[in-house]
Write a protein that holds these residues in place. Sequence first.
Motif, PDB file in Angstrom:
ATOM      1  N   MET A  69       0.845  -1.188   0.000  1.00 30.65           N
ATOM      2  CA  MET A  69       0.000   0.000   0.000  1.00 30.65           C
ATOM      3  C   MET A  69       0.882   1.240   0.000  1.00 30.65           C
ATOM      4  O   MET A  69       1.834   1.353   0.788  1.00 30.65           O
ATOM      5  CB  MET A  69      -0.921   0.036   1.221  1.00 30.65           C
ATOM      6  N   ILE A  70       0.582   2.189  -0.875  1.00 37.01           N
ATOM      7  CA  ILE A  70       1.317   3.449  -0.973  1.00 37.01           C
ATOM      8  C   ILE A  70       0.533   4.518  -0.225  1.00 37.01           C
ATOM      9  O   ILE A  70      -0.672   4.695  -0.466  1.00 37.01           O
ATOM     10  CB  ILE A  70       1.478   3.868  -2.447  1.00 37.01           C
ATOM     11  N   THR A  71       1.184   5.240   0.688  1.00 36.40           N
ATOM     12  CA  THR A  71       0.461   6.231   1.484  1.00 36.40           C
ATOM     13  C   THR A  71       1.409   7.273   2.038  1.00 36.40           C
ATOM     14  O   THR A  71       2.604   7.017   2.216  1.00 36.40           O
ATOM     15  CB  THR A  71      -0.271   5.551   2.655  1.00 36.40           C
ATOM     16  N   TYR A  72       0.880   8.440   2.313  1.00 29.07           N
ATOM     17  CA  TYR A  72       1.609   9.415   3.127  1.00 29.07           C
ATOM     18  C   TYR A  72       1.430   9.035   4.593  1.00 29.07           C
ATOM     19  O   TYR A  72       0.461   8.359   4.965  1.00 29.07           O
ATOM     20  CB  TYR A  72       1.079  10.829   2.889  1.00 29.07           C
ATOM     21  N   GLY A  73       2.357   9.489   5.416  1.00 25.39           N
ATOM     22  CA  GLY A  73       2.269   9.207   6.840  1.00 25.39           C
ATOM     23  C   GLY A  73       1.055   9.836   7.485  1.00 25.39           C
ATOM     24  O   GLY A  73       0.613   9.395   8.557  1.00 25.39           O
ATOM     25  N   ASN A 100       0.302  -6.794   3.101  1.00 22.81           N
ATOM     26  CA  ASN A 100       1.355  -7.131   4.063  1.00 22.81           C
ATOM     27  C   ASN A 100       2.536  -6.165   4.056  1.00 22.81           C
ATOM     28  O   ASN A 100       3.480  -6.327   4.822  1.00 22.81           O
ATOM     29  CB  ASN A 100       1.870  -8.553   3.812  1.00 22.81           C
ATOM     30  N   SER A 101       2.501  -5.150   3.163  1.00 21.98           N
ATOM     31  CA  SER A 101       3.610  -4.213   3.047  1.00 21.98           C
ATOM     32  C   SER A 101       3.064  -2.801   2.882  1.00 21.98           C
ATOM     33  O   SER A 101       1.948  -2.608   2.388  1.00 21.98           O
ATOM     34  CB  SER A 101       4.493  -4.559   1.842  1.00 21.98           C
ATOM     35  N   VAL A 102       3.876  -1.819   3.281  1.00 18.95           N
ATOM     36  CA  VAL A 102       3.433  -0.428   3.167  1.00 18.95           C
ATOM     37  C   VAL A 102       4.596   0.464   2.757  1.00 18.95           C
ATOM     38  O   VAL A 102       5.698   0.348   3.284  1.00 18.95           O
ATOM     39  CB  VAL A 102       2.803   0.075   4.484  1.00 18.95           C
ATOM     40  N   HIS A 103       4.327   1.284   1.768  1.00 12.50           N
ATOM     41  CA  HIS A 103       5.276   2.322   1.364  1.00 12.50           C
ATOM     42  C   HIS A 103       4.803   3.636   1.972  1.00 12.50           C
ATOM     43  O   HIS A 103       3.803   4.203   1.530  1.00 12.50           O
ATOM     44  CB  HIS A 103       5.332   2.428  -0.169  1.00 12.50           C
ATOM     45  N   ILE A 104       5.508   4.078   3.011  1.00  9.66           N
ATOM     46  CA  ILE A 104       5.198   5.380   3.600  1.00  9.66           C
ATOM     47  C   ILE A 104       6.057   6.406   2.879  1.00  9.66           C
ATOM     48  O   ILE A 104       7.290   6.381   2.967  1.00  9.66           O
ATOM     49  CB  ILE A 104       5.474   5.401   5.117  1.00  9.66           C
ATOM     50  N   LEU A 105       5.405   7.276   2.134  1.00  8.04           N
ATOM     51  CA  LEU A 105       6.106   8.320   1.382  1.00  8.04           C
ATOM     52  C   LEU A 105       6.932   9.176   2.345  1.00  8.04           C
ATOM     53  O   LEU A 105       6.732   9.099   3.554  1.00  8.04           O
ATOM     54  CB  LEU A 105       5.087   9.124   0.579  1.00  8.04           C
ATOM     55  N   ARG A 142       6.050  -5.266   5.964  1.00 11.25           N
ATOM     56  CA  ARG A 142       7.304  -4.945   5.293  1.00 11.25           C
ATOM     57  C   ARG A 142       7.266  -3.475   4.914  1.00 11.25           C
ATOM     58  O   ARG A 142       6.350  -3.018   4.220  1.00 11.25           O
ATOM     59  CB  ARG A 142       7.449  -5.823   4.050  1.00 11.25           C
ATOM     60  N   LEU A 143       8.275  -2.734   5.336  1.00 11.19           N
ATOM     61  CA  LEU A 143       8.265  -1.273   5.188  1.00 11.19           C
ATOM     62  C   LEU A 143       9.120  -0.835   4.009  1.00 11.19           C
ATOM     63  O   LEU A 143      10.282  -1.222   3.879  1.00 11.19           O
ATOM     64  CB  LEU A 143       8.770  -0.613   6.471  1.00 11.19           C
ATOM     65  N   MET A 144       8.521  -0.014   3.172  1.00 13.30           N
ATOM     66  CA  MET A 144       9.217   0.597   2.039  1.00 13.30           C
ATOM     67  C   MET A 144       9.387   2.079   2.325  1.00 13.30           C
ATOM     68  O   MET A 144       8.446   2.754   2.756  1.00 13.30           O
ATOM     69  CB  MET A 144       8.401   0.388   0.760  1.00 13.30           C
ATOM     70  N   SER A 145      10.600   2.589   2.119  1.00 13.01           N
ATOM     71  CA  SER A 145      10.896   3.992   2.397  1.00 13.01           C
ATOM     72  C   SER A 145      11.586   4.613   1.193  1.00 13.01           C
ATOM     73  O   SER A 145      12.298   3.940   0.439  1.00 13.01           O
ATOM     74  CB  SER A 145      11.795   4.115   3.629  1.00 13.01           C
ATOM     75  N   ASP A 146      11.399   5.905   1.051  1.00 15.14           N
ATOM     76  CA  ASP A 146      12.078   6.641  -0.009  1.00 15.14           C
ATOM     77  C   ASP A 146      13.504   6.978   0.392  1.00 15.14           C
ATOM     78  O   ASP A 146      13.773   7.352   1.541  1.00 15.14           O
ATOM     79  CB  ASP A 146      11.337   7.947  -0.306  1.00 15.14           C
ATOM     80  N   LEU A 236      18.030   0.736   7.492  1.00 17.32           N
ATOM     81  CA  LEU A 236      18.007  -0.701   7.777  1.00 17.32           C
ATOM     82  C   LEU A 236      17.817  -0.951   9.270  1.00 17.32           C
ATOM     83  O   LEU A 236      17.016  -1.796   9.682  1.00 17.32           O
ATOM     84  CB  LEU A 236      19.305  -1.358   7.314  1.00 17.32           C
ATOM     85  N   ASP A 237      18.547  -0.207  10.068  1.00 19.69           N
ATOM     86  CA  ASP A 237      18.452  -0.371  11.524  1.00 19.69           C
ATOM     87  C   ASP A 237      17.056  -0.035  12.036  1.00 19.69           C
ATOM     88  O   ASP A 237      16.603  -0.586  13.049  1.00 19.69           O
ATOM     89  CB  ASP A 237      19.476   0.525  12.229  1.00 19.69           C
ATOM     90  N   MET A 238      16.361   0.843  11.352  1.00 23.90           N
ATOM     91  CA  MET A 238      15.019   1.260  11.766  1.00 23.90           C
ATOM     92  C   MET A 238      13.922   0.361  11.197  1.00 23.90           C
ATOM     93  O   MET A 238      12.742   0.608  11.420  1.00 23.90           O
ATOM     94  CB  MET A 238      14.764   2.713  11.349  1.00 23.90           C
ATOM     95  N   GLY A 239      14.300  -0.667  10.434  1.00 29.46           N
ATOM     96  CA  GLY A 239      13.312  -1.641   9.965  1.00 29.46           C
ATOM     97  C   GLY A 239      12.927  -1.550   8.507  1.00 29.46           C
ATOM     98  O   GLY A 239      12.065  -2.311   8.044  1.00 29.46           O
ATOM     99  N   VAL A 240      13.524  -0.652   7.750  1.00 28.15           N
ATOM    100  CA  VAL A 240      13.194  -0.536   6.325  1.00 28.15           C
ATOM    101  C   VAL A 240      13.728  -1.744   5.573  1.00 28.15           C
ATOM    102  O   VAL A 240      14.882  -2.132   5.738  1.00 28.15           O
ATOM    103  CB  VAL A 240      13.779   0.769   5.731  1.00 28.15           C
ATOM    104  N   LYS A 241      12.889  -2.350   4.741  1.00 26.74           N
ATOM    105  CA  LYS A 241      13.281  -3.513   3.949  1.00 26.74           C
ATOM    106  C   LYS A 241      13.316  -3.208   2.445  1.00 26.74           C
ATOM    107  O   LYS A 241      14.010  -3.882   1.690  1.00 26.74           O
ATOM    108  CB  LYS A 241      12.311  -4.671   4.186  1.00 26.74           C
ATOM    109  N   ILE A 242      12.532  -2.216   2.024  1.00 31.04           N
ATOM    110  CA  ILE A 242      12.447  -1.874   0.602  1.00 31.04           C
ATOM    111  C   ILE A 242      12.838  -0.411   0.443  1.00 31.04           C
ATOM    112  O   ILE A 242      12.268   0.463   1.101  1.00 31.04           O
ATOM    113  CB  ILE A 242      11.033  -2.110   0.044  1.00 31.04           C
TER     114      ILE A 242
END
Length: 590
Positions: A69-73, A100-105, A142-146, A236-242
């Motif tokens: 899912m793509i979303t702003y915080g 199961n995964s989220v891309h927080i812009l 699973r967290l995706m970050s820019d 990575l240390d903060m949990g970002v996987k993507i």
Amino acid sequence: MAELSAAENELLLLKSKLTQQLNFIYKDVELSISCEDLSDQLVELMRLDESCTAPIAYKNHWSQKDIIMITYGDSVMKADEKPLVTLQHFMDNYLADSVNSVHILPFFPYSSDDGFSVIDYSSVNESLGGWEEIQAIAKDRRLMSDLVINHCSSRSAWFDNFIKGEGIGSDFFYTASPDDDLSNVVRPRTSDLLRETETGKGTQHVWCTFSHDQVDFDFRNPEVLKSFVSIIRLYLDMGVKIFRFDAVAFLWKKLNSSSINLPETHEVVRLLRTLLEHAQHDAVIITETNIPNTQNLTYFGNANEAHAIYNFSLPPLLINTLVTGNCLYLKRWLMSMPPSQNGTFYFNFIASHDGIGLRPAEGLLNDYELTTLVETMQQFGGKVSWRTTETGAPKAYEINIALYDALQGTTKGKDKLGLQRFLCAHSIMFGLEGVPGVYIHSLLGTQNDYEKVANTQHNRSINRHRWDYEELQDNLDDETNHHSIVLNSLKDLLDIRIKQPAFHPNATQFTLHLGLQMFGFWRQSLDRKQSIFCISNITSHEMELAIHDLNLIMTDNWYELISGEVIDVQADMMMLAPYQTVWISNILCE
């Protein structure tokens, strides 16, 4: 002499590979440090000298269960609650196991462009929450970050030091002269490329690919590369996987060139993949390159560059298909797309925080089709963003519109089949080879936000609505409400998708030939046990599907997964309602 351990051997191999990559990147740059020493520093920054194991080549760290899912915080807000906490409540309460995964812009402090003008890469925007809230989300999904790697905010500490002429950042930014020949530079904006800035070292002209608040980095300085390696380690240390590499195509600049997709840019991506995979084997890089399709595909490299690329051509082609009732261009494109190699995948989406990019449709849709698409979207309330071509002429670069409104009619005008058309678009995307990315406002059926456009004066705001969470809950808890119907319908499709092995992102795909008013493709699971025929009526009238055209194996039982009905393989025809999709499978996975 003591024999080296496996980890020590791997570390030597890693440093050797990094040194080769660095030698290529900086081949035309005079460095004050050797590439061998720089390699050592990068390894130390990523903490790879503590333990080093090689990743397994060509391994798929994803499956059909992955939905992003793509979303702003702050897409959902609740009074007296941190938006990241509210976002997690929304996902837990309404998405459950469907996503199961989220891309927080970009969730960092910023000055403009809704987060993509980063002031500080190392902290979370206080208005959203903190690293604690980010880590809590990363534990469940699973967290995706820019990684906004091409530029940062002109209000950052780094740029302040550039202006002062001293300190970290004082030499981080790319400058040029107004007298330089910049006519070949490709960029997506109409503003002046160079920003005149008074600094402690005199007047400088800073390169700004996007806006004068977004100042471009100079990766010829290895200290810039080192800073971003440190940022990757922190994430990575903060949990970002993507990791989404934003606007990465523009990363390396060179005078008298297009300054886009340069060989050094590709090598930087490969180097960062090398480091990232050794740090965490299942970490993923997605390159955000909103460029023509053939150029976009090059970011796969030889399965050694980006793990995934955005399928930027899909949104304009799929929307064009559904508003014209003709799948010619979508079908041609799908037939031309190479299958993703193991270890790579397509990131499919049809809506996002940005608009519908038109550059990825160049060479795929002709000028008439593009003009018709733009005019149709304008009839449905859409806005248009423009760029300047090489000849100085304006050209439509992006259509800004909420997807639900984009599909409320056809080229003939609005009709009452908007919901069916909208669900058809998603059922096609969910079936395609790759991992689906679903924008939060598509999940909610959010429509054009004209008030926000008026407040911000930015076209992209039309599709960046901010929901009051209590109001949203009222809507979603009412099964007859439009937003509830959309969410539940999409979740139903996703819940079916994630159970089907044939929908694995790397499962086989072939395009079907069913005429121009039926769009179809065939998927087969990696173990070849399950086949799914994905077929959509892309018109506003009922259509007949000839069962014999599918060549279904007569000895198998066949099921329509969306309805759960058994398919009669002896029947001549199957009727499809306007914009109906069928997923016909030889296995019923429930």
